[in-house]
Design a protein around this motif. Structure first.
Motif, PDB file in Angstrom:
ATOM      1  N   GLU A  47      86.855  46.278  -6.717  1.00 44.00           N
ATOM      2  CA  GLU A  47      87.928  46.494  -7.690  1.00 44.00           C
ATOM      3  C   GLU A  47      87.452  46.241  -9.108  1.00 44.00           C
ATOM      4  OE1 GLU A  47      92.666  45.346  -8.124  1.00 44.00           O
ATOM      5  OE2 GLU A  47      91.350  44.132  -6.873  1.00 44.00           O
ATOM      6  N   SER A  48      86.467  45.366  -9.270  1.00 45.43           N
ATOM      7  CA  SER A  48      85.974  45.014 -10.609  1.00 45.43           C
ATOM      8  C   SER A  48      85.046  46.063 -11.202  1.00 45.43           C
ATOM      9  CB  SER A  48      85.230  43.670 -10.556  1.00 45.43           C
ATOM     10  OG  SER A  48      83.967  43.813  -9.906  1.00 45.43           O
ATOM     11  N   LEU A  49      84.574  46.990 -10.373  1.00 45.55           N
ATOM     12  CA  LEU A  49      83.577  47.953 -10.824  1.00 45.55           C
ATOM     13  C   LEU A  49      84.209  49.081 -11.630  1.00 45.55           C
ATOM     14  CD1 LEU A  49      81.420  48.368  -7.576  1.00 45.55           C
ATOM     15  CD2 LEU A  49      80.948  46.899  -9.553  1.00 45.55           C
ATOM     16  N   GLU A  50      83.547  49.455 -12.699  1.00 41.49           N
ATOM     17  CA  GLU A  50      83.999  50.609 -13.483  1.00 41.49           C
ATOM     18  C   GLU A  50      83.668  51.896 -12.736  1.00 41.49           C
ATOM     19  OE1 GLU A  50      83.358  52.673 -17.893  1.00 41.49           O
ATOM     20  OE2 GLU A  50      82.428  50.735 -17.424  1.00 41.49           O
ATOM     21  N   HIS A  51      82.454  51.958 -12.169  1.00 42.22           N
ATOM     22  CA  HIS A  51      82.034  53.122 -11.392  1.00 42.22           C
ATOM     23  C   HIS A  51      81.975  52.708  -9.929  1.00 42.22           C
ATOM     24  CE1 HIS A  51      81.111  55.241 -15.098  1.00 42.22           C
ATOM     25  NE2 HIS A  51      80.407  54.195 -15.496  1.00 42.22           N
ATOM     26  N   LYS A  52      82.928  53.192  -9.163  1.00 38.42           N
ATOM     27  CA  LYS A  52      83.064  52.748  -7.781  1.00 38.42           C
ATOM     28  C   LYS A  52      82.282  53.646  -6.820  1.00 38.42           C
ATOM     29  CE  LYS A  52      87.483  50.456  -8.451  1.00 38.42           C
ATOM     30  NZ  LYS A  52      87.273  50.337  -9.905  1.00 38.42           N
ATOM     31  N   PRO A  53      81.845  53.096  -5.680  1.00 44.18           N
ATOM     32  CA  PRO A  53      81.177  53.906  -4.663  1.00 44.18           C
ATOM     33  C   PRO A  53      82.108  55.008  -4.163  1.00 44.18           C
ATOM     34  CG  PRO A  53      80.983  51.563  -4.183  1.00 44.18           C
ATOM     35  CD  PRO A  53      81.978  51.683  -5.281  1.00 44.18           C
ATOM     36  N   SER A  54      81.511  56.058  -3.639  1.00 45.87           N
ATOM     37  CA  SER A  54      82.331  57.151  -3.123  1.00 45.87           C
ATOM     38  C   SER A  54      82.860  56.858  -1.733  1.00 45.87           C
ATOM     39  CB  SER A  54      81.517  58.448  -3.100  1.00 45.87           C
ATOM     40  OG  SER A  54      80.384  58.302  -2.253  1.00 45.87           O
ATOM     41  N   VAL A  55      82.146  56.013  -0.969  1.00 42.78           N
ATOM     42  CA  VAL A  55      82.543  55.785   0.420  1.00 42.78           C
ATOM     43  C   VAL A  55      82.224  54.356   0.847  1.00 42.78           C
ATOM     44  CG1 VAL A  55      80.341  56.709   1.279  1.00 42.78           C
ATOM     45  CG2 VAL A  55      82.303  56.614   2.803  1.00 42.78           C
ATOM     46  N   LEU A  56      83.107  53.806   1.663  1.00 41.97           N
ATOM     47  CA  LEU A  56      82.890  52.526   2.327  1.00 41.97           C
ATOM     48  C   LEU A  56      82.885  52.781   3.832  1.00 41.97           C
ATOM     49  CD1 LEU A  56      82.837  49.403   2.687  1.00 41.97           C
ATOM     50  CD2 LEU A  56      85.338  49.448   2.490  1.00 41.97           C
ATOM     51  N   ILE A  57      81.740  52.547   4.462  1.00 44.33           N
ATOM     52  CA  ILE A  57      81.642  52.593   5.922  1.00 44.33           C
ATOM     53  C   ILE A  57      81.793  51.161   6.409  1.00 44.33           C
ATOM     54  CG2 ILE A  57      80.226  53.229   7.909  1.00 44.33           C
ATOM     55  CD1 ILE A  57      80.776  55.654   6.260  1.00 44.33           C
ATOM     56  N   SER A  58      82.859  50.882   7.147  1.00 43.38           N
ATOM     57  CA  SER A  58      83.115  49.503   7.552  1.00 43.38           C
ATOM     58  C   SER A  58      83.062  49.355   9.064  1.00 43.38           C
ATOM     59  CB  SER A  58      84.478  49.040   7.031  1.00 43.38           C
ATOM     60  OG  SER A  58      84.574  47.618   7.097  1.00 43.38           O
ATOM     61  N   GLY A  59      82.388  48.323   9.513  1.00 47.39           N
ATOM     62  CA  GLY A  59      82.215  48.087  10.930  1.00 47.39           C
ATOM     63  C   GLY A  59      83.497  47.679  11.624  1.00 47.39           C
ATOM     64  N   SER A  60      83.540  47.958  12.902  1.00 45.35           N
ATOM     65  CA  SER A  60      84.601  47.522  13.794  1.00 45.35           C
ATOM     66  C   SER A  60      84.017  47.648  15.198  1.00 45.35           C
ATOM     67  CB  SER A  60      85.866  48.374  13.613  1.00 45.35           C
ATOM     68  OG  SER A  60      86.931  47.881  14.401  1.00 45.35           O
ATOM     69  N   ALA A  61      84.848  47.620  16.224  1.00 46.71           N
ATOM     70  CA  ALA A  61      84.353  47.709  17.592  1.00 46.71           C
ATOM     71  C   ALA A  61      85.422  48.327  18.477  1.00 46.71           C
ATOM     72  CB  ALA A  61      83.972  46.320  18.110  1.00 46.71           C
ATOM     73  N   VAL A  62      84.982  48.869  19.619  1.00 43.67           N
ATOM     74  CA  VAL A  62      85.963  49.410  20.562  1.00 43.67           C
ATOM     75  C   VAL A  62      86.849  48.303  21.119  1.00 43.67           C
ATOM     76  CG1 VAL A  62      84.619  51.445  21.193  1.00 43.67           C
ATOM     77  CG2 VAL A  62      84.292  49.308  22.469  1.00 43.67           C
ATOM     78  N   GLY A  63      86.461  47.051  20.903  1.00 45.77           N
ATOM     79  CA  GLY A  63      87.326  45.931  21.256  1.00 45.77           C
ATOM     80  C   GLY A  63      88.638  45.945  20.493  1.00 45.77           C
ATOM     81  N   TRP A  64      88.745  46.800  19.475  1.00 48.90           N
ATOM     82  CA  TRP A  64      90.005  46.991  18.735  1.00 48.90           C
ATOM     83  C   TRP A  64      91.145  47.311  19.693  1.00 48.90           C
ATOM     84  CZ3 TRP A  64      93.544  50.939  18.054  1.00 48.90           C
ATOM     85  CH2 TRP A  64      94.366  50.901  16.915  1.00 48.90           C
ATOM     86  N   TYR A  65      90.837  48.029  20.780  1.00 51.50           N
ATOM     87  CA  TYR A  65      91.873  48.463  21.717  1.00 51.50           C
ATOM     88  C   TYR A  65      92.296  47.366  22.686  1.00 51.50           C
ATOM     89  CZ  TYR A  65      90.279  53.031  20.079  1.00 51.50           C
ATOM     90  OH  TYR A  65      89.941  54.107  19.288  1.00 51.50           O
ATOM     91  N   GLY A  66      91.527  46.275  22.777  1.00 54.13           N
ATOM     92  CA  GLY A  66      91.770  45.292  23.813  1.00 54.13           C
ATOM     93  C   GLY A  66      91.243  45.814  25.147  1.00 54.13           C
ATOM     94  N   ASP A  67      91.593  45.147  26.233  1.00 55.29           N
ATOM     95  CA  ASP A  67      91.178  45.585  27.559  1.00 55.29           C
ATOM     96  C   ASP A  67      92.002  46.810  27.940  1.00 55.29           C
ATOM     97  OD1 ASP A  67      90.440  45.957  30.161  1.00 55.29           O
ATOM     98  OD2 ASP A  67      91.217  44.046  30.902  1.00 55.29           O
ATOM     99  N   GLY A  68      91.347  47.973  27.949  1.00 54.35           N
ATOM    100  CA  GLY A  68      92.064  49.224  28.170  1.00 54.35           C
ATOM    101  C   GLY A  68      92.299  49.588  29.616  1.00 54.35           C
ATOM    102  N   GLY A  69      91.732  48.809  30.548  1.00 55.23           N
ATOM    103  CA  GLY A  69      91.912  49.151  31.953  1.00 55.23           C
ATOM    104  C   GLY A  69      91.371  50.540  32.247  1.00 55.23           C
ATOM    105  N   GLU A  70      92.187  51.375  32.904  1.00 63.41           N
ATOM    106  CA  GLU A  70      91.769  52.723  33.282  1.00 63.41           C
ATOM    107  C   GLU A  70      92.109  53.773  32.222  1.00 63.41           C
ATOM    108  OE1 GLU A  70      89.974  53.600  36.083  1.00 63.41           O
ATOM    109  OE2 GLU A  70      89.760  51.423  36.115  1.00 63.41           O
ATOM    110  N   ARG A  71      92.771  53.371  31.150  1.00 64.18           N
ATOM    111  CA  ARG A  71      93.182  54.335  30.137  1.00 64.18           C
ATOM    112  C   ARG A  71      91.973  54.933  29.418  1.00 64.18           C
ATOM    113  NH1 ARG A  71      96.283  49.802  29.688  1.00 64.18           N
ATOM    114  NH2 ARG A  71      98.544  50.003  29.904  1.00 64.18           N
ATOM    115  N   GLU A  72      92.038  56.226  29.141  1.00 63.50           N
ATOM    116  CA  GLU A  72      91.037  56.873  28.303  1.00 63.50           C
ATOM    117  C   GLU A  72      91.478  56.708  26.853  1.00 63.50           C
ATOM    118  OE1 GLU A  72      90.029  61.388  27.886  1.00 63.50           O
ATOM    119  OE2 GLU A  72      88.829  60.583  29.550  1.00 63.50           O
TER     120      GLU A  72
END
Length: 300
Positions: A99-124
């Motif tokens: 936010e402090s930058l005058e010239h900001k990057p064009s893209v932010l690639i941010s990490g995450s994981a398939v654990g975002w879904y929790g235990d999905g069981g048999e669901r696709e």
């Protein structure tokens, strides 16, 4: 391009540095130990301890992969706080700097994981699927993504990379499996029916590079091969590649006693599909587990 990485000394970060150095890009890695960055990431990579060191140098791309290992120990209250701080709090600090930058990057690639879904069981599970189980890992990933998404308000394109289990010879979860499997003590975990969404390290690097350059890409992407396997099949295939038996099960109750809440990482799973990557035209080099492990076997 000038690319800033957090978590640049980790498994994925090191490979990204090698990949982008070879392409001639300028790389900076934000690290608590900047003096170690060149040894780990390459002689042409600059290590910085404070983001303010880059405040007057335009950055084109930010790749945010920082985070203490989720499976690095029992999830005590102290450990959970460390996992939260190393992901969510660090990303909040990154946002303040952006936010402090005058010239900001064009893209932010941010990490995450398939654990975002929790235990999905048999669901696709595709990127359109909601979380199905709000365990700690899921809650952590949700908060991590929500924090990173706030960069959109700054006019920055935000891409969320929900990574599966990364197959690599230089580290990651395979390194924890090698000793028991090589001793003939490997085998399925629990009942072995839980799904494992995996990805070869070469595809992980290629898809991140793809998403950096794909100007229409934003939001979440499942970073995993299109053919997840059950845990029992994974154990059998790894044993075959290592020429070792893989019939020694790890009983669920033993893991629950020994690991506590963290056992959910091993006893649960996700049948995640890379629907948005495939729709965007990304081509996986490794879609078959045996082929992926064979590619790594000489270094395992």
């Amino acid at each position: 391009m000038h690319i800033l990485l957090t978590g640049g000394t980790g498994l994925i970060g090191r490979e990204l540095c090698r990949h982008w150095l070879a392409q001639g890009h300028r790389l900076s890695v934000w690290s608590r130990q900047p003096e170690r960055v060149q040894a780990l990431c390459g002689a042409g990579v600059r290590g910085i301890e404070h983001l303010v060191e880059l405040s007057h140098e335009p950055v084109d791309v930010v790749v945010n992969l920082a985070g203490a290992p989720i499976a690095g120990g029992r999830w005590t209250r102290k450990r959970k706080a460390q996992l939260w701080s190393s992901r969510v709090t660090l990303t909040e600090t990154l946002l303040v700097w952006l936010e402090s930058l005058e010239h900001k990057p064009s893209v932010l690639i941010s990490g995450s994981a398939v654990g975002w879904y929790g235990d999905g069981g048999e669901r696709e599970l595709t990127e359109e699927s909601p979380p199905v189980n709000d365990d700690f890992a899921s809650h952590l990933c949700i908060a991590w993504e929500e924090t990173a998404q706030r960069a959109q308000a700054l006019g920055i394109r935000v891409v969320l990379v929900r990574t599966g289990l990364v197959l690599a010879a230089e580290g990651g979860f395979l390194s924890r499996l090698l000793l028991p499997f090589k001793m003939g003590l490997g085998g399925p975990v629990g009942n072995g029916r839980q799904w494992m969404s995996w990805i070869h390290i070469k595809d992980q690097i290629a898809l991140i590079d793809f998403l950096v350059h794909e100007n229409a890409a934003s939001g979440p992407y499942n970073a995993c091969a299109p053919h997840p396997v059950r845990n029992a099949e994974f154990a059998k295939t790894l044993g075959s590649v290592l020429h070792r038996p893989a019939f020694m099960p790890a009983p669920a109750f033993v893991l629950q006693v020994g690991l506590g809440e963290m056992a959910t990482l091993l006893l649960g799973g996700q049948r995640a599909m890379p629907a948005r990557l495939l729709a965007a035209g990304f081509t996986f080099q490794f879609t078959d587990l045996r082929a992926a492990l064979d590619d790594l076997s000489a270094r395992l």
